[in-house]
Design a protein around this motif. Structure first.
Motif, short mmCIF file in Angstrom:
data_model
loop_
_atom_site.label_atom_id
_atom_site.label_comp_id
_atom_site.label_asym_id
_atom_site.label_seq_id
_atom_site.Cartn_x
_atom_site.Cartn_y
_atom_site.Cartn_z
N GLU A 26 0.82 -1.21 0.00
CA GLU A 26 0.00 0.00 0.00
C GLU A 26 0.85 1.26 0.00
N SER A 27 2.05 1.20 0.56
CA SER A 27 2.89 2.39 0.61
C SER A 27 3.46 2.75 -0.75
N LYS A 28 3.38 1.82 -1.73
CA LYS A 28 3.87 2.10 -3.07
C LYS A 28 2.94 3.02 -3.84
N LYS A 29 1.71 3.19 -3.37
CA LYS A 29 0.77 4.06 -4.05
C LYS A 29 1.25 5.50 -3.96
N ALA A 30 1.45 6.11 -5.08
CA ALA A 30 1.89 7.49 -5.11
C ALA A 30 0.83 8.32 -5.83
N ILE A 31 0.18 9.18 -5.10
CA ILE A 31 -0.85 10.02 -5.68
C ILE A 31 -0.22 11.33 -6.14
N VAL A 32 -0.40 11.63 -7.41
CA VAL A 32 0.17 12.85 -7.99
C VAL A 32 -0.91 13.57 -8.80
N LYS A 33 -0.71 14.84 -9.04
CA LYS A 33 -1.63 15.63 -9.86
C LYS A 33 -1.39 15.31 -11.33
N GLY A 34 -2.49 15.21 -12.07
CA GLY A 34 -2.41 14.94 -13.49
C GLY A 34 -2.33 16.22 -14.31
N TYR A 35 -1.51 16.18 -15.34
CA TYR A 35 -1.35 17.32 -16.25
C TYR A 35 -1.76 16.89 -17.66
N ARG A 36 -2.33 17.83 -18.40
CA ARG A 36 -2.68 17.55 -19.79
C ARG A 36 -1.79 18.40 -20.68
N ILE A 37 -1.55 17.89 -21.89
CA ILE A 37 -0.72 18.60 -22.86
C ILE A 37 -1.63 19.50 -23.68
N VAL A 38 -1.27 20.79 -23.75
CA VAL A 38 -2.06 21.77 -24.47
C VAL A 38 -1.21 22.39 -25.57
N ASP A 39 -1.75 22.42 -26.79
CA ASP A 39 -1.08 23.05 -27.92
C ASP A 39 -1.34 24.55 -27.84
N VAL A 40 -0.27 25.34 -27.69
CA VAL A 40 -0.43 26.79 -27.60
C VAL A 40 -0.13 27.47 -28.93
N GLY A 41 0.08 26.67 -29.97
CA GLY A 41 0.31 27.21 -31.31
C GLY A 41 1.78 27.34 -31.64
N GLY A 42 2.05 27.39 -32.91
CA GLY A 42 3.43 27.56 -33.38
C GLY A 42 4.31 26.38 -33.04
N GLY A 43 3.71 25.21 -32.89
CA GLY A 43 4.50 24.02 -32.55
C GLY A 43 4.91 23.98 -31.09
N GLN A 44 4.33 24.83 -30.29
CA GLN A 44 4.67 24.90 -28.86
C GLN A 44 3.58 24.21 -28.03
N PHE A 45 4.00 23.55 -26.99
CA PHE A 45 3.08 22.87 -26.10
C PHE A 45 3.40 23.23 -24.66
N GLU A 46 2.41 23.13 -23.81
CA GLU A 46 2.64 23.33 -22.38
C GLU A 46 1.79 22.34 -21.59
N CYS A 47 2.18 22.13 -20.36
CA CYS A 47 1.44 21.24 -19.48
C CYS A 47 0.56 22.07 -18.57
N GLN A 48 -0.72 21.71 -18.50
CA GLN A 48 -1.64 22.42 -17.62
C GLN A 48 -2.15 21.45 -16.57
N LEU A 51 -5.81 19.45 -11.82
CA LEU A 51 -6.25 19.32 -10.42
C LEU A 51 -6.93 17.98 -10.17
N GLN A 52 -6.57 16.99 -10.95
CA GLN A 52 -7.13 15.65 -10.81
C GLN A 52 -6.04 14.71 -10.31
N ASP A 53 -6.37 13.88 -9.33
CA ASP A 53 -5.41 12.95 -8.76
C ASP A 53 -5.32 11.68 -9.58
N CYS A 54 -4.09 11.21 -9.77
CA CYS A 54 -3.81 9.97 -10.47
C CYS A 54 -2.68 9.26 -9.72
N SER A 55 -2.25 8.12 -10.24
CA SER A 55 -1.16 7.37 -9.64
C SER A 55 -0.03 7.22 -10.64
N ASN A 56 1.21 7.22 -10.15
CA ASN A 56 2.33 6.99 -11.06
C ASN A 56 2.79 5.53 -11.03
#
Length: 91
Positions: A26-48, A51-56
């Motif tokens: 159970e201690s192996k469970k690691a809860i982290v915030k999830g990020y989505r990849i967003v295209d900001v144009g011009g071939g550039q991307f950012e992570c937003q 605020l959703q919890d996920c596991s790694n």
């Protein structure tokens, strides 16, 4: 007396070992915030941050954004322009 003490000691040790193993898993469970990849144009991307919890820990299906189930969530990368590995749904 020795005939009773030895089996009781084995049961106690077995129960303790089983409990320790369960806690280690159970201690192996690691809860982290999830990020989505967003295209900001011009071939550039950012992570937003979504605020959703996920596991790694790879324990099942990929974690998907609740606002759009077609978007898989990622771990935060080294910078805001790069997301890390895919995340997994919490068990």
């Amino acid at each position: 007396m020795k005939k009773i003490l030895f089996p009781v000691a084995l049961i106690v040790l077995g129960t303790g070992s089983a409990f320790a193993t369960m806690m280690a898993k159970e201690s192996k469970k690691a809860i982290v915030k999830g990020y989505r990849i967003v295209d900001v144009g011009g071939g550039q991307f950012e992570c937003q941050n979504t605020l959703q919890d996920c596991s790694n820990i790879a324990v099942g299906a990929f974690c998907q954004w609740t606002a759009d189930p077609n978007v898989e969530l990622h771990n935060a990368g080294a910078s805001e322009t790069m997301c890390g590995d895919n995340l997994y749904e919490l068990p």
